[in-house]
Enzyme design. Structure first.
Site: not given
Ligand code: AMP
Length: 397
Positions: A199, A355, A378
């Site tokens: 995100k 994370g 965070g």
């Molecule tokens: P976050 O919690 O925002 O750091 O997101 C981590 C998650 O983002 C992990 O579980 C990844 O599998 C996912 N992620 C990373 N790259 C992508 C992508 N290109 N499309 C979908 N999910 C993704």
């Protein structure tokens, strides 16, 4: 900094806010990564070795309303007993008569783990009456939960008021702050910040602030496609937050104005469904047709990112470059981890924000080859924004 080293815990009950928000297997509910628990064991051991006892409190997951078995901390009791080699009592409620009785009966050398704090919404609200009830369970308040230090919750901040003279940081907190300060206050240049994950909305503010301090900002993961679309790219079914398009353009502009190099992935490994079994092909990240989605940075982007990382003297990494949980889309994250390890071996200071990036570094075996793996995602990034974290401020007074 007032840490557990400044207190003799003999005969005292330490009420410790730990971060046992561990990832659990969805089916078996067994722990899939115990880093946050193992990180806090030295704090617990110091208190027990002094002749004190430990009352541990934490949250786990995001329960919506009240008790939910899959979020019970009872699932981590066995592993805690193994790591501490100590019998661990468990209170089925974090407040109330039973918790008070168990805490009062605790003998030196013993541990009591309280049930998930977030079974009460008073926890996240920072409710004073709830904080006071928790405060009855210990003689000294210790905060060792860096992962929640950016939240002004009952157990992370408000509770400290009830221990005006008996509160301190655990070793995790002390190490986190010392390592973050190394990046902020003792920055060796070039400083490269790597951000990824799903995100963009979670990371916009942080990127904005990193633009003030970093020389290079590398963007990967699902969040990259919002940047791509904002610049007129075609991103097919890739992740995108349409309400953030304008903000990403502002970030690109701000980086340009400040002379910061903001790197976006030129190419992506794309799939025709969100699955390791999907068909896949490498495409330019701004020419992804409908029906396809970018799930990892491509080989060209990977090579460009590695080059920048290898030239860096300070590296901060938060968020994977792709869906590293699936073998077909792990390469970008793995290669970046390898480059960070290599740069570290060449003398760079590298800090991995908690994370998923911590999980990735662990998965690919680079944990010991980076300078420091943070337990807080965070919280760490908010610290880099220059914010005074409530969990830290509450102890400092
Ligand atoms: P976050 O919690 O925002 O750091 O997101 C981590 C998650 O983002 C992990 O579980 C990844 O599998 C996912 N992620 C990373 N790259 C992508 C992508 N290109 N499309 C979908 N999910 C993704």
């Amino acid at each position: 900094m007032n840490t557990v080293d400044n207190i003799n815990f003999a005969g005292k009950r330490a009420l410790i806010r730990v971060d046992f928000n561990l990832p659990l297997d969805k089916q078996t509910l067994s722990i899939t990564d115990d880093s946050r628990m193992s990180a806090t064991i030295p704090t617990i051991n110091k208190i027990l070795a002094d002749g004190g006892s430990c009352v541990l409190m934490s949250h786990l997951g995001r329960p919506k309303e009240g008790r939910e078995d899959k979020y019970s901390l009872v699932h981590v009791v066995g592993h805690l007993a193994e790591l501490t080699k100590t019998m661990v009592h468990f209170a089925q409620d974090c407040i109330g008569e039973d918790a008070v009785r168990l805490a009062n009966n605790l003998k030196p050398g013993e541990i009591l783990l309280l049930e998930n704090l977030r079974f009460y919404n008073e926890e996240e609200k920072g409710d004073i009456a709830f904080s006071e009830k928790l405060s009855k369970l210990g003689d000294v308040y210790v905060n060792d939960a860096f992962g929640t230090a950016h939240r002004a919750h009952a157990s992370t901040a408000v509770i400290a008021e009830f221990f005006p003279n008996d509160r301190c940081f655990g070793y995790v907190m002390a190490a986190e702050v010392a390592n973050a300060d190394k990046i902020m206050k003792d920055t060796q240049r070039p400083f490269t910040a790597i951000t990824g994950g799903a995100k963009v909305s979670d990371k916009l503010l942080i990127i904005e602030n990193l633009i003030n301090v970093a020389d290079n900002i590398i963007i990967g993961g699902g969040m990259a496609y919002t940047f791509m679309k904002a610049q007129g790219g075609q991103i097919g079914n890739s992740l995108c937050e349409d309400d953030r398009l304008e903000l990403t353009l502002q970030l690109i502009e701000k980086a340009r104005a400040k002379g910061v190099q903001l790197l976006l992935p030129v190419d992506s490994v794309c799939a025709d469904s969100f699955s390791n079994e999907a068909n896949n092909q490498t495409l330019p990240s701004n020419q992804i047709p409908a029906g396809w989605m970018g799930l990892d940075i491509g080989p060209e982007a990977t090579a460009a990112y590695k080059k920048v990382i290898l030239e860096s003297k300070t590296i901060l990494w938060n968020g994977p470059m792709g869906v590293f949980e699936m073998s077909k889309f792990e390469n970008g994250t793995k290669q970046v981890a390898e480059a960070v390890a290599e740069a570290t071996a060449n003398g760079a200071f590298s800090l991995i924000g908690g994370g998923d990036s911590a999980a990735a570094v662990h998965k690919f075996g680079y944990e010991e080859k980076v300078s420091y793996v943070s337990t807080g995602g965070g919280a760490l990034l908010e610290y880099f924004e220059g914010k005074r974290l409530p969990g830290i401020a509450a102890i400092m007074g």
